[in-house]
Design an enzyme around this catalytic site. Structure first.
Site, PDB file in Angstrom:
ATOM      1  N   LEU A   1       0.737  -1.284   0.008  1.00 56.81           N
ATOM      2  CA  LEU A   1       0.258   0.008   0.050  1.00 56.81           C
ATOM      3  C   LEU A   1       0.996   1.251   0.040  1.00 56.81           C
ATOM      4  O   LEU A   1       0.242   2.353  -0.108  1.00 56.81           O
ATOM      5  CB  LEU A   1      -1.012  -0.059   1.106  1.00 56.81           C
ATOM      6  CG  LEU A   1      -2.068  -1.038   1.134  1.00 56.81           C
ATOM      7  CD1 LEU A   1      -2.751  -1.010   2.468  1.00 56.81           C
ATOM      8  CD2 LEU A   1      -2.926  -1.087  -0.093  1.00 56.81           C
ATOM      9  N   ASP A   2       2.164   1.171   0.032  1.00 58.21           N
ATOM     10  CA  ASP A   2       2.778   2.409   0.064  1.00 58.21           C
ATOM     11  C   ASP A   2       4.302   2.144  -0.731  1.00 58.21           C
ATOM     12  O   ASP A   2       5.425   2.686  -0.118  1.00 58.21           O
ATOM     13  CB  ASP A   2       3.071   2.938   1.460  1.00 58.21           C
ATOM     14  CG  ASP A   2       3.592   4.446   1.391  1.00 58.21           C
ATOM     15  OD1 ASP A   2       3.363   5.053   0.401  1.00 58.21           O
ATOM     16  OD2 ASP A   2       4.035   4.831   2.511  1.00 58.21           O
ATOM     17  N   VAL A   3       4.237   1.748  -1.668  1.00 54.84           N
ATOM     18  CA  VAL A   3       5.590   1.381  -2.750  1.00 54.84           C
ATOM     19  C   VAL A   3       5.833   2.411  -3.325  1.00 54.84           C
ATOM     20  O   VAL A   3       5.159   3.178  -4.131  1.00 54.84           O
ATOM     21  CB  VAL A   3       5.305   0.007  -3.594  1.00 54.84           C
ATOM     22  CG1 VAL A   3       6.574   0.069  -4.270  1.00 54.84           C
ATOM     23  CG2 VAL A   3       4.832  -1.074  -2.837  1.00 54.84           C
TER      24      VAL A   3
ATOM     25  N   ASN B   1      10.427   4.278  -0.021  1.00 52.87           N
ATOM     26  CA  ASN B   1      10.289   3.169   1.243  1.00 52.87           C
ATOM     27  C   ASN B   1      10.982   1.949   0.549  1.00 52.87           C
ATOM     28  O   ASN B   1      10.749   0.963   1.265  1.00 52.87           O
ATOM     29  CB  ASN B   1       8.776   3.067   1.232  1.00 52.87           C
ATOM     30  CG  ASN B   1       7.825   3.992   2.049  1.00 52.87           C
ATOM     31  OD1 ASN B   1       8.548   4.756   2.663  1.00 52.87           O
ATOM     32  ND2 ASN B   1       6.715   4.082   1.919  1.00 52.87           N
TER      33      ASN B   1
END
Length: 165
Positions: A151-153, A157
């Site tokens: 959900l936060d690639v 990150n």
């Protein structure tokens, strides 16, 4: 407000060195796991819009009664996230060493990856890009087989080891 350098967590098991990053739901610190004399990253659950920290005790509180349930819900999600990641065994996914509560909030200690992030490395060659894409795809494929979504690639990150692998 952040934990000051030298702050001890879990009865002295971890010693805070500095802040690595901060977002809406947490603060990540570089710390030393004292008993093993190794660097770790510690993520602290701290919703900056809802949480306060007592400067004298470092205790985290939620001053708004109306926000207590919301913060508790996200805190449980934070702990579940750490437990889920800890179950994963993939060379391209950071290792979680410990999950604990202290200062009225939750924390998890994880592998410290000291090569920066993919965002810091750009631009890079096509061969390097292919290498990173394969490693990221391997990690995401591993997660997806377990019905887990990241959900936060994003490049910020994607952490790199000191050898950029």
């Amino acid at each position: 407000m952040i934990l000051p350098k030298g702050s001890l967590l879990q009865n002295g098991k971890y010693s805070i060195e500095k802040v690595l990053g901060q977002g809406g739901f947490g603060i990540t610190y570089l710390a030393t796991q004292v008993g093993l004399n190794r660097k770790v990253a510690i993520k602290e659950f701290f919703m900056k819009e809802y949480c306060n920290r007592d400067e004298a005790t470092s205790h985290v509180s939620v001053p708004s009664v109306g926000s207590v349930d919301l913060v508790a819900k996200f805190r449980q999600k934070f702990i579940k996230e750490a437990q889920t990641i800890a179950e994963m065994e993939n060379p391209h996914i950071v290792h979680i060493y410990d999950v604990f509560e202290d200062n009225g909030t939750a924390y998890y200690a994880m592998q410290f990856v000291d090569g920066g992030c993919l965002n810091d490395l750009t631009p890079f060659t096509i061969d390097e890009a292919v290498l990173y894409i394969k490693q990221i795809a391997d990690a995401l494929g591993y997660c997806h087989k377990r019905k887990i979504l990241h959900l936060d690639v994003k490049p910020a990150n994607i952490l790199l080891k000191d050898n950029n692998a």
